[in-house]
Every structure is written in C-alpha cells, then in structure tokens.
Design a protein around this motif. Structure first.
Motif, PDB file in Angstrom:
ATOM      1  N   GLU A  12      37.044 139.388  49.437  1.00 58.90           N
ATOM      2  CA  GLU A  12      37.115 137.925  49.561  1.00 58.90           C
ATOM      3  C   GLU A  12      36.563 137.395  48.242  1.00 58.90           C
ATOM      4  O   GLU A  12      35.385 137.626  47.931  1.00 58.90           O
ATOM      5  CB  GLU A  12      36.262 137.485  50.762  1.00 58.90           C
ATOM      6  N   LYS A  13      37.402 136.709  47.480  1.00 61.40           N
ATOM      7  CA  LYS A  13      36.991 136.382  46.114  1.00 61.40           C
ATOM      8  C   LYS A  13      35.997 135.227  46.033  1.00 61.40           C
ATOM      9  O   LYS A  13      35.334 135.052  45.007  1.00 61.40           O
ATOM     10  CB  LYS A  13      38.218 136.047  45.275  1.00 61.40           C
ATOM     11  N   PHE A  14      35.931 134.409  47.085  1.00 59.92           N
ATOM     12  CA  PHE A  14      35.077 133.208  47.020  1.00 59.92           C
ATOM     13  C   PHE A  14      34.607 132.876  48.428  1.00 59.92           C
ATOM     14  O   PHE A  14      35.417 132.555  49.289  1.00 59.92           O
ATOM     15  CB  PHE A  14      35.895 132.053  46.445  1.00 59.92           C
ATOM     16  N   SER A  15      33.320 132.955  48.652  1.00 61.82           N
ATOM     17  CA  SER A  15      32.793 132.646  49.983  1.00 61.82           C
ATOM     18  C   SER A  15      31.498 131.856  49.857  1.00 61.82           C
ATOM     19  O   SER A  15      30.646 132.175  49.027  1.00 61.82           O
ATOM     20  CB  SER A  15      32.526 133.934  50.762  1.00 61.82           C
ATOM     21  N   ILE A  16      31.361 130.834  50.712  1.00 57.55           N
ATOM     22  CA  ILE A  16      30.089 130.085  50.731  1.00 57.55           C
ATOM     23  C   ILE A  16      29.336 130.334  52.047  1.00 57.55           C
ATOM     24  O   ILE A  16      28.347 129.675  52.328  1.00 57.55           O
ATOM     25  CB  ILE A  16      30.315 128.563  50.536  1.00 57.55           C
ATOM     26  N   VAL A  17      29.814 131.291  52.849  1.00 57.83           N
ATOM     27  CA  VAL A  17      29.172 131.529  54.153  1.00 57.83           C
ATOM     28  C   VAL A  17      28.616 132.951  54.313  1.00 57.83           C
ATOM     29  O   VAL A  17      28.033 133.257  55.349  1.00 57.83           O
ATOM     30  CB  VAL A  17      30.154 131.250  55.322  1.00 57.83           C
ATOM     31  N   ASP A  18      28.765 133.790  53.329  1.00 58.93           N
ATOM     32  CA  ASP A  18      28.371 135.191  53.518  1.00 58.93           C
ATOM     33  C   ASP A  18      27.040 135.569  52.883  1.00 58.93           C
ATOM     34  O   ASP A  18      26.532 136.669  53.119  1.00 58.93           O
ATOM     35  CB  ASP A  18      29.478 136.112  52.997  1.00 58.93           C
ATOM     36  N   TYR A  19      26.496 134.666  52.049  1.00 62.21           N
ATOM     37  CA  TYR A  19      25.181 134.871  51.429  1.00 62.21           C
ATOM     38  C   TYR A  19      24.531 133.491  51.421  1.00 62.21           C
ATOM     39  O   TYR A  19      25.077 132.580  50.801  1.00 62.21           O
ATOM     40  CB  TYR A  19      25.352 135.416  50.014  1.00 62.21           C
ATOM     41  N   GLU A  21      23.169 130.070  50.863  1.00 65.05           N
ATOM     42  CA  GLU A  21      22.994 129.156  49.719  1.00 65.05           C
ATOM     43  C   GLU A  21      23.482 129.727  48.390  1.00 65.05           C
ATOM     44  O   GLU A  21      22.992 129.346  47.325  1.00 65.05           O
ATOM     45  CB  GLU A  21      21.524 128.739  49.606  1.00 65.05           C
ATOM     46  N   HIS A  22      24.414 130.644  48.439  1.00 71.65           N
ATOM     47  CA  HIS A  22      24.996 131.207  47.216  1.00 71.65           C
ATOM     48  C   HIS A  22      26.516 131.278  47.360  1.00 71.65           C
ATOM     49  O   HIS A  22      27.040 131.439  48.464  1.00 71.65           O
ATOM     50  CB  HIS A  22      24.484 132.627  46.950  1.00 71.65           C
ATOM     51  N   ILE A  23      27.172 131.203  46.214  1.00 71.91           N
ATOM     52  CA  ILE A  23      28.620 131.442  46.187  1.00 71.91           C
ATOM     53  C   ILE A  23      28.820 132.925  45.897  1.00 71.91           C
ATOM     54  O   ILE A  23      28.294 133.445  44.900  1.00 71.91           O
ATOM     55  CB  ILE A  23      29.293 130.582  45.099  1.00 71.91           C
ATOM     56  N   ILE A  70      30.606 131.673  37.718  1.00 71.89           N
ATOM     57  CA  ILE A  70      31.284 131.004  38.839  1.00 71.89           C
ATOM     58  C   ILE A  70      30.690 131.503  40.162  1.00 71.89           C
ATOM     59  O   ILE A  70      30.383 130.719  41.055  1.00 71.89           O
ATOM     60  CB  ILE A  70      32.805 131.288  38.801  1.00 71.89           C
ATOM     61  N   LEU A  71      30.533 132.804  40.241  1.00 70.88           N
ATOM     62  CA  LEU A  71      29.937 133.406  41.440  1.00 70.88           C
ATOM     63  C   LEU A  71      28.465 133.726  41.173  1.00 70.88           C
ATOM     64  O   LEU A  71      28.096 134.066  40.042  1.00 70.88           O
ATOM     65  CB  LEU A  71      30.661 134.705  41.801  1.00 70.88           C
ATOM     66  N   ASP A  72      27.633 133.635  42.230  1.00 73.93           N
ATOM     67  CA  ASP A  72      26.213 133.978  42.091  1.00 73.93           C
ATOM     68  C   ASP A  72      25.911 135.385  42.584  1.00 73.93           C
ATOM     69  O   ASP A  72      24.970 136.019  42.130  1.00 73.93           O
ATOM     70  CB  ASP A  72      25.340 133.053  42.966  1.00 73.93           C
ATOM     71  N   LEU A  97      25.722 143.257  35.835  1.00 75.04           N
ATOM     72  CA  LEU A  97      26.546 142.123  35.406  1.00 75.04           C
ATOM     73  C   LEU A  97      25.847 140.789  35.680  1.00 75.04           C
ATOM     74  O   LEU A  97      26.374 139.729  35.367  1.00 75.04           O
ATOM     75  CB  LEU A  97      27.897 142.154  36.126  1.00 75.04           C
ATOM     76  N   GLY A  98      24.690 140.844  36.332  1.00 72.76           N
ATOM     77  CA  GLY A  98      23.912 139.626  36.547  1.00 72.76           C
ATOM     78  C   GLY A  98      24.030 139.032  37.935  1.00 72.76           C
ATOM     79  O   GLY A  98      23.539 137.928  38.180  1.00 72.76           O
ATOM     80  N   TYR A  99      24.661 139.750  38.855  1.00 70.74           N
ATOM     81  CA  TYR A  99      24.849 139.208  40.202  1.00 70.74           C
ATOM     82  C   TYR A  99      23.707 139.578  41.129  1.00 70.74           C
ATOM     83  O   TYR A  99      23.148 140.681  41.032  1.00 70.74           O
ATOM     84  CB  TYR A  99      26.157 139.741  40.804  1.00 70.74           C
TER      85      TYR A  99
END
Ligand code: SF4
Length: 237
Positions: A12-19, A21-23, A70-72, A97-99
């Motif tokens: 899933e390339k973009f989620s706001i519900v799986d972590y 307060e993070h994208i 873009i992603l955290d 990579l900084g994630y």
C-alpha cells in the motif's frame, strides 16, 4: 521455519491509518501460520507461495528512495512479518533511508520479535482471543501456544517502544466476557493502548448480521470499563 527470505505480497503506497499520526507505506509480507476465520488477507497466508505482485526487495528500496520527504514510515504487515528470517536485515535497509519502522503482528514468534524490537519505532499487536489455548485456537484456526503471545507482549512492554494491542470483535468467536477477559489481562500487564476493531463479515460469511457485529463493540458496560482501564482506547469501525 528457518532461512525464509522476505517475500513481498503487496504494497500500500500511501496510508494514514496504519501508523499513528504518520504517513506510511505498508509492506504486506507473504506468509502467515494462522487461519483466522475473519481474515481478509487469505491470499497472503500461504508460506512459501509466490505472490501475484512483482514487488521485490530492490524494487521496494528504489520506491522508498523516491518517496523520501513524502512518506514518514514503513509498516511491515502481513501475513505475519515475523515469519521472515530476513526481516531484521530489510528493516535495517529501510531505516537507513530515514524511515520510521512500524510492525503489525500477531506475536506468534517471540524469538524473531526479540531480534528486531530495537529496530522498530511502533508496533500493533493483535490479541485474537483470551489467552487460553482453546479460545486462541478457535480464533486462529488452531494455534494454541498462547505462551508465545505473552512473551511477545512482554518483549514490547519491556522495550521503550510505543505500541498498541487490538482485537477484532468477531461475534462468531468472541463474547463480551471474552473481551473483558482480554482487557483484564492487558490491564494487569500494564498495556496503555487498546483498541477494538469492528468485524466486517468476510465474503463467505452470509449469516453474521450487522446487529451482531455491533453488539460487542457497543456494549456500554464493556466500553465504560475499557475507557477507564486504558490511557488510550477507541472502537474502530
Ligand atoms: S494473522 Fe492476519 S493474515 Fe494471518 S490468518 Fe489471521 S488475520 Fe489473516
């Protein structure tokens, strides 16, 4: 279950519900030892299966390189990620990579959780049923080693990591008393965050009604108890 490489089932390339307060991107790893009757990811269950997606480890890392800023976070989900012996190594590469690193797990393999707990920043631990062999077996399609789940919980509790516990409220498997029992165990252990997840009938379940699904998660006495017992509690519908 040794020397299993990481096999990516999907992303899933973009989620706001799986972590919280993070994208995040969510990496669904192929393979799970359990057969929960409420599973929506049955295509990810088979261990050693070749997934339909063409995601490889290198393709994932290239994708994440491009998504910097873009992603955290990256959340490893499943299946159950703890199946994979190569997971700690992949987490190191993603972290480099900084994630931030998230983990969704049922906690069936505490020895693997122990290996990687220092690498994660947040975890979601599924508690499928009261921690009694027969009840756990019913909720997971046969798994009775509840001692392993308790060990995983203890690993998270003694780490400095932020984590939540959550239970899917399938009325075919759990009663209100079962949820009370789970909550009491977690409270006594010192868990701070607990969430109830509404069961959404799987396509083959033609019998469970909406009313039955709501009965568990709208029980006032239960909800009052859970609100008083945990610093963070919520019903997820
Ligand atoms: S642990 Fe998750 S992926 Fe595995 S069978 Fe249960 S719901 Fe499905």
């Amino acid at each position: 279950m040794t020397d299993l490489p990481v096999v990516i089932g999907d992303i899933e390339k973009f989620s706001i519900v799986d972590y919280p307060e993070h994208i995040a991107a969510v990496v669904f790893l192929q393979g799970c030892p359990w057969r929960c009757p409420f599973c929506y990811n049955t295509s990810l269950q088979k261990i050693g299966a070749q997934p339909e997606s063409d995601w490889t480890e290198q393709k994932l890392l290239t994708f994440l390189e491009r998504r910097k800023g873009i992603l955290d976070a990256v959340v490893f989900s499943g299946g159950d990620p703890l199946v994979h012996d190569g997971l700690p190594d992949l987490m190191d590469k993603v972290k480099a990579l900084g994630y931030k690193i998230g983990l969704h797990t049922g906690g069936f393999r505490p020895e693997m959780l122990k290996k990687l707990v220092d690498k994660i920043d947040w975890a979601g631990l599924d508690i499928k049923a009261p921690l009694e062999a027969e009840k756990y077996a019913k909720a997971t399609g046969g798994y009775k080693l509840t001692e392993n789940i308790l060990q995983s919980l203890d690993i998270l509790l003694t780490s400095s990591k932020s984590f939540e516990c959550r239970t899917t409220c399938d009325p075919r498997l759990l009663t209100v008393d079962d949820i009370f029992t789970i909550a009491l165990t977690l409270k006594e252990k010192g868990v701070k965050e607990y969430y109830l997840q509404k069961y959404r009938p799987i396509p083959t379940d033609k019998n469970t009604t909406e009313e039955e699904c709501l009965a568990l998660i709208e029980n006032k006495e239960l909800i009052d108890f859970l609100q008083k017992s945990f610093a963070k509690f919520e019903v997820r519908k």
